[in-house]
Design a protein around this motif. Structure first.
Motif, PDB file in Angstrom:
ATOM      1  N   THR A   1       4.822   4.650  -6.136  1.00  8.13           N
ATOM      2  CA  THR A   1       5.694   3.488  -6.037  1.00  8.13           C
ATOM      3  C   THR A   1       4.868   2.276  -6.452  1.00  8.13           C
ATOM      4  O   THR A   1       3.715   2.129  -6.010  1.00  8.13           O
ATOM      5  CB  THR A   1       6.230   3.290  -4.617  1.00  8.13           C
TER       6      THR A   1
ATOM      7  N   LYS B   1       9.857  -3.404  -5.991  1.00  8.49           N
ATOM      8  CA  LYS B   1       9.176  -2.115  -5.802  1.00  8.49           C
ATOM      9  C   LYS B   1       9.915  -1.041  -6.593  1.00  8.49           C
ATOM     10  O   LYS B   1      11.111  -0.806  -6.378  1.00  8.49           O
ATOM     11  CB  LYS B   1       9.100  -1.760  -4.326  1.00  8.49           C
TER      12      LYS B   1
ATOM     13  N   GLN C   1      10.236   5.442   2.230  1.00  3.12           N
ATOM     14  CA  GLN C   1       9.244   4.938   3.181  1.00  3.12           C
ATOM     15  C   GLN C   1       8.263   3.974   2.517  1.00  3.12           C
ATOM     16  O   GLN C   1       7.553   3.244   3.209  1.00  3.12           O
ATOM     17  CB  GLN C   1       8.497   6.087   3.840  1.00  3.12           C
ATOM     18  N   LYS C   2       8.228   3.982   1.184  1.00  5.63           N
ATOM     19  CA  LYS C   2       7.402   3.021   0.451  1.00  5.63           C
ATOM     20  C   LYS C   2       8.177   1.747   0.114  1.00  5.63           C
ATOM     21  O   LYS C   2       7.657   0.853  -0.556  1.00  5.63           O
ATOM     22  CB  LYS C   2       6.873   3.649  -0.837  1.00  5.63           C
TER      23      LYS C   2
ATOM     24  N   GLN D   1       0.346  11.604  -0.862  1.00  2.00           N
ATOM     25  CA  GLN D   1       1.078  10.535  -1.550  1.00  2.00           C
ATOM     26  C   GLN D   1       0.207   9.282  -1.613  1.00  2.00           C
ATOM     27  O   GLN D   1      -0.350   8.858  -0.608  1.00  2.00           O
ATOM     28  CB  GLN D   1       2.388  10.207  -0.832  1.00  2.00           C
TER      29      GLN D   1
ATOM     30  N   GLU E   1      -0.979   5.328  -1.976  1.00  2.00           N
ATOM     31  CA  GLU E   1      -0.482   4.045  -1.489  1.00  2.00           C
ATOM     32  C   GLU E   1       0.273   3.323  -2.602  1.00  2.00           C
ATOM     33  O   GLU E   1       0.036   3.569  -3.797  1.00  2.00           O
ATOM     34  CB  GLU E   1      -1.649   3.172  -1.008  1.00  2.00           C
ATOM     35  N   THR E   2       1.172   2.453  -2.211  1.00  2.00           N
ATOM     36  CA  THR E   2       1.899   1.654  -3.188  1.00  2.00           C
ATOM     37  C   THR E   2       0.910   0.812  -3.993  1.00  2.00           C
ATOM     38  O   THR E   2       0.020   0.164  -3.424  1.00  2.00           O
ATOM     39  CB  THR E   2       2.917   0.737  -2.501  1.00  2.00           C
TER      40      THR E   2
END
Length: 317
Positions: free
Chosen positions: A156, A163, A183-184, A303, A305-306
């Motif tokens: 993301t 985003k 959730q991101k 996963q 981090e953004t």
């Protein structure tokens, strides 16, 4: 506080099947059309390079491979994208000139080993390749062609536009994959696909409502005549229009902002008013007051981090 309005575009087009060079030229042309339409973000369909091989069997038989299957595989493999090479340079230069974010569906060829993946490439307006999401679970016979991705590519991006993240085709039927993006805080949800069924519209509308996000879905428009002559016999039983498209853009309240587009190439555009996104959270927020973390626990293995993209706006020529 004034919330932004972002103009986005969804490309519905026909690739030049099994011809990477000509398909890249077509991508460049559509980027220019997106720029002319004022788009700040442009989404292309699933496996636009070198084309989603709908209708082809690759001579697949359980327990046996043939020379015909290996020849077709070699053709597809040679026209797939090694993102570590310079093959994407014309696209990156076109993106830089247009000064827009681009998400492009490709069949990606691993530089080491040579496996293929169904991937979604993300490009910044300066042409930089930000990353690649590899489809987690190819569907049906796709598994014969494409390897599986993993959680490390569930990106993301926190961009000046909002985003941005996405899933490819039937990944969007995987509730936990969707939740990984929710959730991101995904706000612009990208869904490149090869699914032209009317039911796909319901899926896209549901995701918009569930995620309270803008949803952009891009599909190819494909006719039998678009395939090379060497593959015509393999698709003889297919309908004349093999993919009618159905590209569409939805609001966070599940309302159609543009499309769906059927039986033609084109660019759908829409202005994404982020005040609508904020208003939509009044009565439902999948990772907010509707999340119930006291009841449910959710974790995605590896996963990332953004990633925040601080993009300098380039002056258009």
């Amino acid at each position: 506080m004034k919330l932004p309005i972002v103009k986005v575009g969804v490309v519905q087009a026909t690739p030049v099947f099994f011809d990477l060079e000509k398909s890249i030229t077509k991508v460049v042309d559509w980027i220019e059309k997106g720029r002319a339409a004022g788009c700040e973000l442009l989404l292309f369909p699933e496996s636009f390079l070198p084309g989603y091989p709908r209708g082809l069997s690759f001579d697949a038989v359980v327990g046996r491979r043939s020379e015909a299957s290996r020849d077709a595989w070699l053709d597809y493999w040679q026209n797939s994208v090694d993102v570590q090479s310079e093959v994407l340079r014309p696209i990156q230069e076109a993106i830089k000139k247009a000064n827009i974010f681009v998400a492009l569906g490709v069949t990606e060829r691993e530089a080491v080993g040579g496996s293929l993946y169904c991937s979604l490439l993300y490009f910044a307006p300066d042409g930089q390749l930000l990353g690649s999401h590899r489809k987690l679970k190819p569907t049906g016979l796709e598994r014969y062609l494409w390897a599986e991705g993993d959680g490390s590519s569930l990106h993301t991006y926190d961009t000046p536009l909002g985003k941005v993240g996405g899933l490819i085709c039937w990944e969007n039927y995987m509730p936990l994959a969707r939740m990984a993006l929710y959730q991101k805080g995904v706000e612009i949800y990208l869904a490149p696909t090869a699914d032209a069924r009317p039911s796909w519209q319901s899926t896209m509308q549901h995701i918009a409502l569930e995620g309270r996000c803008f949803v952009l879905a891009a599909n190819q428009f494909v006719r039998k005549d678009d395939y090379p002559e060497r593959y015509q016999d393999g698709i003889r039983d297919e309908p004349e229009v093999m993919s009618a498209g159905g590209s569409v853009i939805y609001s966070p309240m599940g309302e159609v902002l543009a499309g769906p587009l059927w039986n033609v190439e084109g660019v759908l555009t829409a202005d994404l008013d982020f005040s609508l996104l904020a208003k939509s959270k009044l009565d439902f927020d999948v990772v907010g007051h509707y999340a119930r973390p006291d009841v449910f626990k959710f974790e995605v293995v590896n996963q990332p981090e953004t990633v925040r993209i601080n993009q300098t706006v380039l002056s258009l020529e």
